[in-house]
Scaffold this motif. Structure first.
Motif, PDB file in Angstrom:
ATOM      1  N   ALA A  26       0.924  -1.386  -0.162  1.00  0.00           N
ATOM      2  CA  ALA A  26       0.149   0.064  -0.023  1.00  0.00           C
ATOM      3  C   ALA A  26       0.970   1.186  -0.096  1.00  0.00           C
ATOM      4  O   ALA A  26       2.055   1.217   0.235  1.00  0.00           O
ATOM      5  N   ALA A  27       0.181   2.152  -0.464  1.00  0.00           N
ATOM      6  CA  ALA A  27       0.915   3.830  -0.362  1.00  0.00           C
ATOM      7  C   ALA A  27      -0.075   4.752   0.111  1.00  0.00           C
ATOM      8  O   ALA A  27      -1.212   4.641  -0.394  1.00  0.00           O
ATOM      9  N   ALA A  28       0.443   5.337   0.911  1.00  0.00           N
ATOM     10  CA  ALA A  28      -0.713   6.565   1.361  1.00  0.00           C
ATOM     11  C   ALA A  28       0.072   7.976   0.976  1.00  0.00           C
ATOM     12  O   ALA A  28       1.196   8.171   0.940  1.00  0.00           O
ATOM     13  N   THR A  29      -0.875   8.710   0.236  1.00  0.00           N
ATOM     14  CA  THR A  29      -0.153  10.027  -0.115  1.00  0.00           C
ATOM     15  C   THR A  29      -1.367  11.000   0.367  1.00  0.00           C
ATOM     16  O   THR A  29      -2.500  10.984   0.390  1.00  0.00           O
ATOM     17  N   LEU A  30      -0.972  12.087   0.746  1.00  0.00           N
ATOM     18  CA  LEU A  30      -1.488  13.288   1.208  1.00  0.00           C
ATOM     19  C   LEU A  30      -1.485  14.621   0.300  1.00  0.00           C
ATOM     20  O   LEU A  30      -0.313  14.907   0.007  1.00  0.00           O
ATOM     21  N   ARG A  31      -2.554  15.131   0.357  1.00  0.00           N
ATOM     22  CA  ARG A  31      -2.605  16.341  -0.612  1.00  0.00           C
ATOM     23  C   ARG A  31      -3.011  17.496   0.035  1.00  0.00           C
ATOM     24  O   ARG A  31      -4.101  17.380   0.787  1.00  0.00           O
ATOM     25  N   SER A  60      -4.509  22.872  -2.117  1.00  0.00           N
ATOM     26  CA  SER A  60      -4.104  23.200  -3.418  1.00  0.00           C
ATOM     27  C   SER A  60      -3.929  21.941  -4.430  1.00  0.00           C
ATOM     28  O   SER A  60      -3.684  22.104  -5.642  1.00  0.00           O
ATOM     29  N   GLY A  61      -4.034  20.749  -3.832  1.00  0.00           N
ATOM     30  CA  GLY A  61      -3.731  19.434  -4.579  1.00  0.00           C
ATOM     31  C   GLY A  61      -2.379  18.970  -4.629  1.00  0.00           C
ATOM     32  O   GLY A  61      -2.283  18.039  -5.230  1.00  0.00           O
ATOM     33  N   ALA A  62      -1.412  19.881  -4.242  1.00  0.00           N
ATOM     34  CA  ALA A  62      -0.157  19.245  -4.208  1.00  0.00           C
ATOM     35  C   ALA A  62       0.002  18.302  -3.322  1.00  0.00           C
ATOM     36  O   ALA A  62      -0.406  18.111  -2.039  1.00  0.00           O
ATOM     37  N   GLU A  63       0.898  17.283  -3.671  1.00  0.00           N
ATOM     38  CA  GLU A  63       1.294  16.296  -2.917  1.00  0.00           C
ATOM     39  C   GLU A  63       2.526  16.789  -1.904  1.00  0.00           C
ATOM     40  O   GLU A  63       3.170  17.473  -1.988  1.00  0.00           O
ATOM     41  N   VAL A  64       2.068  16.662  -0.580  1.00  0.00           N
ATOM     42  CA  VAL A  64       2.876  17.086   0.691  1.00  0.00           C
ATOM     43  C   VAL A  64       3.270  15.916   1.580  1.00  0.00           C
ATOM     44  O   VAL A  64       4.353  16.282   2.440  1.00  0.00           O
ATOM     45  N   TRP A  90      -8.200  18.957   1.942  1.00  0.00           N
ATOM     46  CA  TRP A  90      -7.130  18.039   1.973  1.00  0.00           C
ATOM     47  C   TRP A  90      -7.680  16.590   1.805  1.00  0.00           C
ATOM     48  O   TRP A  90      -8.747  16.139   1.981  1.00  0.00           O
ATOM     49  N   GLN A  91      -6.799  15.705   1.055  1.00  0.00           N
ATOM     50  CA  GLN A  91      -7.235  14.532   1.126  1.00  0.00           C
ATOM     51  C   GLN A  91      -6.077  13.557   0.978  1.00  0.00           C
ATOM     52  O   GLN A  91      -4.834  13.749   0.999  1.00  0.00           O
ATOM     53  N   VAL A  92      -6.364  12.238   1.666  1.00  0.00           N
ATOM     54  CA  VAL A  92      -5.437  11.227   1.781  1.00  0.00           C
ATOM     55  C   VAL A  92      -5.844  10.286   0.753  1.00  0.00           C
ATOM     56  O   VAL A  92      -6.996   9.830   0.674  1.00  0.00           O
TER      57      VAL A  92
END
Length: 122
Positions: A67-72, A75-79, A102-104
């Protein structure tokens, strides 16, 4: 009730409402827990963050797959990003970013296990 007493009562109640509203906006949090079996999908979780930063916590107990978790940020930028392999793992960080929604994103690849995702104002 005398007019002065009514006015004082109204001001007191109004003050409590403002205090509760200010406290609610200062603390905003999302927490989700779920199980998955042989899943290959990307799950997206959104939460409004009204500050220039958030605290993210992704806990995974993978018995198989990856699995991989990405937080945006707003502004939609990956942080922030964290990759996970089988085992019991936690990724957690305080992140700077733009206010907004924000989205995970949790990408699962032939994964079986359980996740716990938390996102809140810093």
């Amino acid at each position: 009730m005398p007019k002065r007493a009514q006015l004082a009562r109204s001001i007191a109640i109004g003050g409590w409402v403002l205090l509760i509203a200010a406290t609610a906006s200062a603390y905003s949090a999302m927490k989700l827990i779920d199980d998955f079996k042989d899943a290959t999908s990307t799950r997206v979780f959104k939460h409004d963050i009204d500050q220039h930063g958030a605290h993210v916590r992704v806990g995974l107990k993978l018995t198989s797959g990856k699995a991989a978790a990405t937080l945006r940020d707003g502004s939609g930028a990956e942080v922030w990003r964290q990759d996970f392999k089988p085992g019991k793992l936690v990724g957690e960080a305080d992140i700077d970013g733009k206010p907004g929604t924000w989205q995970v994103e949790l990408a699962l690849e032939h994964a079986t296990g359980r996740y716990s995702i938390g996102l809140k104002n810093r």
